[in-house]
Design a protein around this motif. Structure first.
Motif, PDB file in Angstrom:
ATOM      1  N   ARG A  54       0.967  -1.310   0.092  1.00  0.00           N
ATOM      2  CA  ARG A  54      -0.011  -0.071   0.054  1.00  0.00           C
ATOM      3  C   ARG A  54       0.904   1.062   0.171  1.00  0.00           C
ATOM      4  N   VAL A  55       0.445   2.125  -0.761  1.00  0.00           N
ATOM      5  CA  VAL A  55       1.213   3.472  -0.564  1.00  0.00           C
ATOM      6  C   VAL A  55       0.201   4.376   0.314  1.00  0.00           C
ATOM      7  N   LYS A  61       3.311  13.304   2.970  1.00  0.00           N
ATOM      8  CA  LYS A  61       4.552  12.023   2.846  1.00  0.00           C
ATOM      9  C   LYS A  61       3.990  10.876   2.242  1.00  0.00           C
ATOM     10  N   ARG A  62       4.546  10.144   1.361  1.00  0.00           N
ATOM     11  CA  ARG A  62       4.104   8.886   0.930  1.00  0.00           C
ATOM     12  C   ARG A  62       4.877   7.873   1.718  1.00  0.00           C
ATOM     13  N   THR A  63       4.214   7.044   2.081  1.00  0.00           N
ATOM     14  CA  THR A  63       4.814   5.663   2.831  1.00  0.00           C
ATOM     15  C   THR A  63       4.382   4.324   2.236  1.00  0.00           C
TER      16      THR A  63
END
Length: 129
Positions: A54-55, A61-63
């Protein structure tokens, strides 16, 4: 629900678990019924969530998060896109799903039915053109 809606089959299994031949045969019959009735637009089964990522978007922010993703009943395992005349018709088709086929009475799942947006519903905007 006209003209299009998605039926999202929920459930998740351990990587490597494949449905029985009996279950696949019954699902094939079900999908043929949908096709013969002229309501089936698309369908697919998804690999297990343990093999997915998953993003996550949060505060700019993108994790990236590796699967698995928690409770099986919250995971989309597959989908059908149907063109039906009403939510009632979509429910009728969902109730016909041969979920118990394949000899796995302990298996649980559910189908979530959602209408797809039509472009006109968003109004005239640059992204819609």
């Amino acid at each position: 629900m006209s003209p299009e809606g998605a039926n999202l089959l929920k459930g998740d299994r351990e990587p490597g678990h494949l449905p029985s031949g009996e279950f696949l045969a019954e699902m094939g019959k079900y999908n043929q019924e949908l096709s013969k009735a002229g309501v089936l637009l698309d369908l697919a089964a998804l690999h297990w969530s343990a093999e997915g990522v998953r993003v996550k978007f949060s505060a700019g922010k993108r994790t990236v998060i590796d699967g698995p993703f928690g409770e099986a009943k919250a995971i989309v395992a597959g989908y059908w896109v149907l063109q039906v005349q009403s939510m009632e018709e979509a429910i009728d088709w969902a109730k016909r799903l041969p979920f118990e086929a394949g000899g796995e009475p302990e298996a649980e799942g559910e189908i979530e039915l959602r209408q797809l947006f039509e472009l006109e519903e968003f109004g005239e905007r640059p992204a819609v053109e």
